[in-house]
Design an enzyme around this catalytic site. Structure first.
Site, PDB file in Angstrom:
ATOM      1  N   THR A  12       0.827  -1.206   0.000  1.00 54.61           N
ATOM      2  CA  THR A  12       0.000   0.000   0.000  1.00 54.61           C
ATOM      3  C   THR A  12       0.858   1.251   0.000  1.00 54.61           C
ATOM      4  OG1 THR A  12      -2.002   0.904   0.958  1.00 54.61           O
ATOM      5  CG2 THR A  12      -0.239   0.432   2.485  1.00 54.61           C
ATOM      6  N   SER A 172       2.169   5.065  -7.815  1.00 54.96           N
ATOM      7  CA  SER A 172       1.509   3.878  -8.386  1.00 54.96           C
ATOM      8  C   SER A 172       2.170   3.426  -9.685  1.00 54.96           C
ATOM      9  CB  SER A 172       0.018   4.143  -8.619  1.00 54.96           C
ATOM     10  OG  SER A 172      -0.203   4.937  -9.768  1.00 54.96           O
ATOM     11  N   CYS A 175       5.619   1.637  -7.882  1.00 54.15           N
ATOM     12  CA  CYS A 175       5.451   0.541  -6.917  1.00 54.15           C
ATOM     13  C   CYS A 175       4.385  -0.440  -7.404  1.00 54.15           C
ATOM     14  CB  CYS A 175       5.057   1.110  -5.552  1.00 54.15           C
ATOM     15  SG  CYS A 175       4.728  -0.163  -4.319  1.00 54.15           S
ATOM     16  N   THR A 178       1.029  -0.784  -5.362  1.00 52.83           N
ATOM     17  CA  THR A 178       0.209   0.415  -5.225  1.00 52.83           C
ATOM     18  C   THR A 178      -0.550   0.631  -6.528  1.00 52.83           C
ATOM     19  OG1 THR A 178       1.838   1.409  -3.730  1.00 52.83           O
ATOM     20  CG2 THR A 178       0.307   2.915  -4.806  1.00 52.83           C
TER      21      THR A 178
END
Length: 189
Positions: A12, A172, A175, A178
């Site tokens: 996350t 995002s 990663c 994410t």
């Protein structure tokens, strides 16, 4: 089950930015189990204390909900005193045999302060009003700092929503844990 290092949370990204009398927290919606995406629209941001506190978590979901409940209890005992409630939670987290095993981190904010509560029971106030946790946290933090500095230096008048959404989108794209399904909560005075 072996206890993992809480500073190495995967899955996350949570980002908090404070500017003037506004604070905003964003979290992505992806939930992963190992290398598999289980859910794309999870809500990792929550309001507490009659909507005067916003918080986001990274780490094990069940552990985070346990911490939300504990924090809410501390906020009821110390209304309007977020720092004190977080320090009391951190004390419990360090001392309690069960809580020490929880694998989660939190960002907590109200109208006057933003705090990171680490998996080690530390309570940290971030510099420059920007905090990030989770697997994409460093990417989001770097992007947010760059955007905030650009905004300040060149009077770009970027809104907090634009800044946090752009920083989260950048995270995002880097990663794999994410996604760009971003949920935002905001407090303004």
């Amino acid at each position: 089950m072996e206890h993992k290092d809480p500073s190495q949370m995967y899955g996350t990204t949570i980002l908090c930015i404070r500017r003037g009398n506004q604070v905003i927290i964003a979290g992505d919606g992806q939930v992963s189990l190992g290398q598999t995406v289980i859910k794309n629209s999870a809500k990792k941001i929550k309001r507490l204390a009659n909507d005067t506190v916003i918080t986001g978590f990274a780490g094990a979901t069940a552990d985070a909900f346990t911490l939300f409940e504990r924090l809410e209890s501390k906020l009821e005992k110390h209304p309007g005193q977020l720092l004190r409630a977080c320090v009391e939670l951190a004390k419990d987290w360090r001392m309690d045999k069960y809580l020490r095993r929880l694998e989660a981190m939190m960002i907590v904010a109200d109208k006057s302060i933003s705090l990171i509560i680490s998996g080690n029971g530390d309570v940290l106030e971030p510099e420059n009003g920007i905090a990030a946790i989770g697997s994409g946290g460093n990417y989001a933090l770097a992007a947010a700092k760059a955007l905030c500095e650009t905004n300040e230096r060149f009077s770009q008048n970027m809104t907090l929503e634009y800044t946090i959404t752009t920083a989260m989108r950048i995270a995002s794209e880097i990663c794999i844990y994410t996604n760009n399904n971003i949920i935002i909560e905001k407090i303004e005075d």
